[in-house]
Scaffold this motif. Structure first.
Motif, short mmCIF file in Angstrom:
data_model
loop_
_atom_site.label_atom_id
_atom_site.label_comp_id
_atom_site.label_asym_id
_atom_site.label_seq_id
_atom_site.Cartn_x
_atom_site.Cartn_y
_atom_site.Cartn_z
N THR A 183 -13.64 -4.48 -8.84
CA THR A 183 -12.98 -3.24 -8.39
C THR A 183 -13.63 -2.03 -9.05
O THR A 183 -13.88 -1.01 -8.39
CB THR A 183 -11.47 -3.28 -8.72
OG1 THR A 183 -10.90 -4.46 -8.17
CG2 THR A 183 -10.76 -2.08 -8.14
N GLU A 192 -1.79 5.81 -6.74
CA GLU A 192 -3.25 5.59 -6.73
C GLU A 192 -4.00 6.86 -6.32
O GLU A 192 -4.90 7.32 -7.02
CB GLU A 192 -3.61 4.45 -5.78
CG GLU A 192 -5.07 4.06 -5.87
CD GLU A 192 -5.70 3.73 -4.52
OE1 GLU A 192 -6.76 3.11 -4.52
OE2 GLU A 192 -5.14 4.12 -3.49
N GLU A 244 -4.54 -3.95 -4.44
CA GLU A 244 -5.42 -4.63 -3.49
C GLU A 244 -5.33 -6.14 -3.65
O GLU A 244 -5.50 -6.88 -2.68
CB GLU A 244 -6.85 -4.13 -3.66
CG GLU A 244 -7.00 -2.66 -3.34
CD GLU A 244 -8.26 -2.33 -2.57
OE1 GLU A 244 -9.16 -3.19 -2.52
OE2 GLU A 244 -8.32 -1.23 -2.01
N ASP A 264 -15.33 1.02 -7.14
CA ASP A 264 -14.66 2.32 -7.13
C ASP A 264 -15.40 3.40 -7.92
O ASP A 264 -15.33 4.58 -7.56
CB ASP A 264 -13.23 2.18 -7.66
CG ASP A 264 -12.31 1.51 -6.66
OD1 ASP A 264 -12.77 1.29 -5.51
OD2 ASP A 264 -11.17 1.19 -6.99
N ASN A 312 0.81 -1.21 0.00
CA ASN A 312 0.00 0.00 0.00
C ASN A 312 0.85 1.27 0.00
O ASN A 312 0.57 2.21 -0.73
CB ASN A 312 -0.93 0.01 1.22
CG ASN A 312 -2.36 -0.29 0.85
OD1 ASN A 312 -2.60 -1.13 -0.02
ND2 ASN A 312 -3.31 0.36 1.48
N GLN A 351 -8.26 5.27 -11.63
CA GLN A 351 -7.46 4.79 -10.51
C GLN A 351 -7.32 3.27 -10.46
O GLN A 351 -6.36 2.75 -9.87
CB GLN A 351 -8.05 5.27 -9.19
CG GLN A 351 -9.27 4.48 -8.73
CD GLN A 351 -9.67 4.80 -7.31
OE1 GLN A 351 -10.28 5.82 -7.07
NE2 GLN A 351 -9.31 3.94 -6.38
N LYS A 381 -6.25 9.44 -8.61
CA LYS A 381 -7.66 9.65 -8.27
C LYS A 381 -7.98 11.14 -8.12
O LYS A 381 -8.93 11.65 -8.72
CB LYS A 381 -7.98 8.92 -6.96
CG LYS A 381 -9.45 8.91 -6.57
CD LYS A 381 -9.62 8.24 -5.21
CE LYS A 381 -11.08 8.03 -4.87
NZ LYS A 381 -11.63 6.85 -5.52
N THR A 387 -5.15 0.51 -8.44
CA THR A 387 -5.88 -0.04 -7.29
C THR A 387 -6.03 -1.56 -7.36
O THR A 387 -5.84 -2.26 -6.36
CB THR A 387 -7.28 0.58 -7.20
OG1 THR A 387 -7.17 1.99 -7.09
CG2 THR A 387 -8.04 0.05 -5.99
#
Length: 320
Positions: A194, A83, A129, A198, A76, A121, A87, A125
């Motif tokens: 995802t 990320e 993840e 999102d 992360n 994004q 965004k 992402t």
């Protein structure tokens, strides 16, 4: 006289990227243990190992130590900068593209801008993840016996050889095994789920934040205070996070490669939703909702606060 402050919309792309990156790093460091609890709570079904967020964190700390609560944090911390930067910068770009004045209120255009940001994004992402979830869930699987050898290869792809079975899973090992066995598609497993999470999140979050933040604009500076931007980000983030929790549960289940005994393998979004509804009931779709609100609220509060302070602008001015 002091020079006029650059407006939020006039910030350079570089400043926007720095702001998003700094905010992401600070936010993830603060709330990552809660995110780990969310992943483990969403993945457990059948015999419950954890009774709730606090119980999960206490058991994790006892079994794996303090650093165990930060399993997957390195992934992360590495990828949250691009990320969050993508965004926030994409939302600003689409707002300016779709609206004559970036500050002009137009709910439909704000929602479209949010949709564009959500679509952009996921390039970062989804693989982020994918790797993070495997590392976060490893501690739960150490307590919950793993599934039988009949599970499909994709569900145990990073323990396919005798040497790797004795290694503590790492993001590098998992990524390499996914690329070796499934190609780039392996890292993007759950892409549809995802996107399904999102895009609605961004459609809800960005317009809600913009309208809440506009309530605190100063006539002198044309900007909201740090405290107001922070609270606007927290409120908008928690509302959007809770609203899309059912989609986040589906995404987490689909992206989890290794399963415990008796845990299902899912062929897709519809299959996952059907099995979840039949076997665990409608309440299962809200697993981890409280954790998500506690993670997303400060994460986006910090993001918007840093963004509106203009840390990126200040850093770039040091190099002028």
């Amino acid at each position: 006289l002091r020079p006029c402050r650059m407006s939020h919309q006039d910030l350079s792309i570089g400043a926007k990227l720095i702001n998003g990156g700094v905010a992401g790093l600070v936010g993830v460091t603060c709330v990552f243990p809660i995110d780990l609890a969310k992943t483990r709570l969403q993945n457990q079904h059948g015999k419950a190992i954890y009774k709730g967020m606090v119980d999960c964190l206490m058991k994790t700390a006892r079994a794996e130590g303090f650093l165990g609560m930060y399993r997957g944090a390195a992934v992360n911390l590495t990828l949250v900068t691009p990320e969050k930067a993508i965004k926030l910068a994409a939302n600003d770009f689409f707002r300016q593209l779709l609206m004559e004045d970036g500050m002009q209120r137009n709910l439909k255009m704000e929602m479209l801008a949010g949709c564009g940001a959500g679509m952009c994004q996921v390039v970062v992402t989804c693989p982020m993840e994918m790797l993070k979830i495997q590392l976060q869930d490893a501690g739960r699987l150490a307590i919950h016996p793993q599934g039988s050898a009949s599970a499909p290869p994709s569900s145990r792809c990073y323990t396919t050889d005798s040497a790797s079975t004795h290694k503590r899973p790492s993001a590098t090992l998992i990524a390499w095994e996914l690329l070796r066995t499934q190609g780039l598609a392996g890292l993007y497993k759950g892409l549809g789920a995802t996107l399904l999470r999102d895009i609605p999140f961004s459609i809800i979050y960005f317009p809600l934040f913009a309208n809440l933040n506009n309530l605190g604009l100063s006539e002198l500076t044309g900007k909201a205070s740090f405290a107001h931007s922070f609270m606007s980000g927290c409120v908008a983030g928690s509302v959007a996070a809770v609203a899309v929790t059912p989609l986040d549960v589906l995404k987490t289940r689909i992206q989890t490669l290794k399963k415990g005994q008796g845990e299902d393998i899912y062929s897709g979004i519809v299959d996952c939703a059907r099995k979840l509804w039949i076997q665990e009931g409608p309440s299962a779709f809200m697993k981890g909702a409280g954790c998500r609100a506690l993670v997303i609220a400060p994460l986006f509060g910090i993001a918007q606060g840093v963004y509106f302070i203009g840390i990126g602008e200040r850093i770039l001015k040091c190099f002028e």
